[in-house]
Design an enzyme around this catalytic site. Sequence first.
Site, PDB file in Angstrom:
ATOM      1  N   CYS A 112      88.510 -52.542 -51.719  1.00 25.46           N
ATOM      2  CA  CYS A 112      88.143 -53.820 -52.223  1.00 25.46           C
ATOM      3  C   CYS A 112      87.303 -54.475 -51.087  1.00 25.46           C
ATOM      4  O   CYS A 112      88.208 -54.442 -49.984  1.00 25.46           O
ATOM      5  CB  CYS A 112      89.319 -54.552 -52.482  1.00 25.46           C
ATOM      6  SG  CYS A 112      88.844 -56.224 -53.038  1.00 25.46           S
ATOM      7  N   CYS A 119      83.657 -68.373 -48.433  1.00 24.14           N
ATOM      8  CA  CYS A 119      83.017 -68.673 -49.561  1.00 24.14           C
ATOM      9  C   CYS A 119      82.731 -69.917 -49.852  1.00 24.14           C
ATOM     10  O   CYS A 119      83.368 -70.797 -49.424  1.00 24.14           O
ATOM     11  CB  CYS A 119      83.690 -68.119 -50.686  1.00 24.14           C
ATOM     12  SG  CYS A 119      83.208 -67.787 -52.281  1.00 24.14           S
ATOM     13  N   CYS A 123      86.578 -72.014 -55.853  1.00 19.44           N
ATOM     14  CA  CYS A 123      87.602 -71.914 -56.672  1.00 19.44           C
ATOM     15  C   CYS A 123      88.999 -72.358 -56.293  1.00 19.44           C
ATOM     16  O   CYS A 123      89.259 -72.133 -55.253  1.00 19.44           O
ATOM     17  CB  CYS A 123      87.691 -70.604 -57.145  1.00 19.44           C
ATOM     18  SG  CYS A 123      86.169 -69.743 -57.838  1.00 19.44           S
ATOM     19  N   CYS A 126      91.792 -69.931 -54.938  1.00 18.55           N
ATOM     20  CA  CYS A 126      91.238 -68.960 -53.970  1.00 18.55           C
ATOM     21  C   CYS A 126      91.460 -69.309 -52.644  1.00 18.55           C
ATOM     22  O   CYS A 126      90.974 -70.078 -52.197  1.00 18.55           O
ATOM     23  CB  CYS A 126      89.904 -68.461 -54.584  1.00 18.55           C
ATOM     24  SG  CYS A 126      89.334 -66.893 -53.505  1.00 18.55           S
ATOM     25  N   CYS A 339      93.073 -61.444 -51.594  1.00 20.84           N
ATOM     26  CA  CYS A 339      92.248 -61.457 -50.621  1.00 20.84           C
ATOM     27  C   CYS A 339      92.217 -62.849 -50.106  1.00 20.84           C
ATOM     28  O   CYS A 339      92.725 -63.798 -50.641  1.00 20.84           O
ATOM     29  CB  CYS A 339      90.697 -61.214 -51.202  1.00 20.84           C
ATOM     30  SG  CYS A 339      90.470 -62.261 -52.529  1.00 20.84           S
TER      31      CYS A 339
HETATM   32  N1  SAH Z   1      83.649 -64.145 -55.592  1.00 22.33           N
HETATM   33  C1  SAH Z   1      83.791 -63.120 -56.649  1.00 22.33           C
HETATM   34  C2  SAH Z   1      84.799 -62.064 -55.908  1.00 22.33           C
HETATM   35  C3  SAH Z   1      85.702 -62.476 -55.070  1.00 22.33           C
HETATM   36  S1  SAH Z   1      87.390 -62.904 -55.781  1.00 22.33           S
HETATM   37  C4  SAH Z   1      84.609 -63.745 -57.960  1.00 22.33           C
HETATM   38  O1  SAH Z   1      84.959 -64.978 -58.031  1.00 22.33           O
HETATM   39  O2  SAH Z   1      84.608 -62.847 -58.805  1.00 22.33           O
HETATM   40  C5  SAH Z   1      87.984 -61.619 -56.685  1.00 22.33           C
HETATM   41  C6  SAH Z   1      88.925 -62.090 -57.802  1.00 22.33           C
HETATM   42  O3  SAH Z   1      90.041 -62.588 -57.415  1.00 22.33           O
HETATM   43  C7  SAH Z   1      88.184 -63.188 -58.786  1.00 22.33           C
HETATM   44  O4  SAH Z   1      88.534 -62.644 -60.019  1.00 22.33           O
HETATM   45  C8  SAH Z   1      88.865 -64.227 -58.098  1.00 22.33           C
HETATM   46  O5  SAH Z   1      88.936 -65.589 -59.417  1.00 22.33           O
HETATM   47  C9  SAH Z   1      90.541 -63.724 -57.995  1.00 22.33           C
HETATM   48  N2  SAH Z   1      91.132 -64.650 -57.518  1.00 22.33           N
HETATM   49  C10 SAH Z   1      91.059 -65.208 -56.190  1.00 22.33           C
HETATM   50  N3  SAH Z   1      92.168 -66.002 -55.994  1.00 22.33           N
HETATM   51  C11 SAH Z   1      93.147 -65.552 -56.721  1.00 22.33           C
HETATM   52  C12 SAH Z   1      94.707 -65.742 -56.843  1.00 22.33           C
HETATM   53  N4  SAH Z   1      95.063 -66.656 -56.186  1.00 22.33           N
HETATM   54  N5  SAH Z   1      95.315 -65.393 -57.894  1.00 22.33           N
HETATM   55  C13 SAH Z   1      94.665 -64.371 -58.847  1.00 22.33           C
HETATM   56  N6  SAH Z   1      93.355 -63.967 -58.883  1.00 22.33           N
HETATM   57  C14 SAH Z   1      92.516 -64.799 -57.764  1.00 22.33           C
END
Ligand code: SAH
Length: 348
Positions: A112, A119, A123, A126, A339
Amino acid sequence: MNILTDNARLDILSMSLEELTDKMLGLGEKSFRASQIYEWLHQKRVREFSEMTNLSLALRNKLSNEFYIEKLSCVRNLKSSLDETEKFLFELSDGNHIETVLMSYEHGDSLCVSTQVGCKMGCRFCASTIAGFKRSLKPSEILLQLYEAERISGRKVSSIVLMGIGEPLDNFDNVVRFLELLSSEKGTNMSLRHVSLSTCGLVDKIYELAELNLGLTLSISLHATTDEKRSALMPVNKRYNISELMKACRDYFATTGRRISFEYSLIDGTNDTMEDAKALAKLVSGMPSHINVIPINKIKERDYHSSRTAAEGFCKKLQGLGVNATVRRTLGADIDAACGQLRREYEI
Ligand code: SAH
């Protein structure tokens, strides 16, 4: 391509073989030299021009004047004691940090990778977005996550997910160049069928990606089924709403023939009801797709919860409605493999 140079020198690991060939011809060298150098960089993966032993000293000196080889240094390497997951915290040459996670699946090892430092997408759940955005990664910095992870772990990566820190479609040109380098025959030669790109839903870029027809799997972070709920969790939804996003997904499938994967992170009391399951089934109906249900990974800055049992229950609801859904395995739970969390701890 944005950041290609270090003062006047070129970032050679970000250059395509074609660009390198043009540059070598411009320097009065034969074109086969470009192939030799490209193989040293991307197959033998040397980190210094001095290691390119079939080139003359004069040519190696010339190369060091024209180009530089980008580097990543691993400042932490955490290994899970529960499974085969390994996490790397890399320092970039400007002192910023990114995370990379190596996971083991039945079909092989998957990496990954991050595409940006921080970013912009905001969100709510995240960890990667909380401290904001610093910069996009160069193609070389995305690629080096693979080279260094393989070198340090001694493992061979068979698939890549662009799901680390950052929004890959917000760094479109550099990500596309990374994919070109990754799949090039004189490089790692990985089929892009083994690559998944995850996006929060930058619709204009999904159309652009479909046009390129690279053969990769598009993964959409959906997480909610109404605009009201999705906009509250993911600000990007105010720019591109669910119906525009689903239209782009249908177009992506029509153009590429690739099934879409949807990520649905379950949050107790937010998106976990039978109504949500029915709305989700309706959204994907008639579209070849797969839904990954993920119990939300708790981050300390927010009060979101879920559990594996809840995710399994929601997944059963979806399956009962005829939807192709599974619960994503939790890997590396003891090393906070989700991440953004390690980088945040390290930088504070
Ligand atoms: N920006 C991209 C890729 C990076 S995030 C995206 O939004 O898809 C990778 C995945 O992890 C995304 O599906 C994101 O929504 C999810 N993610 C981020 N934080 C999270 C969390 N605390 N719990 C579960 N999924 C999470």
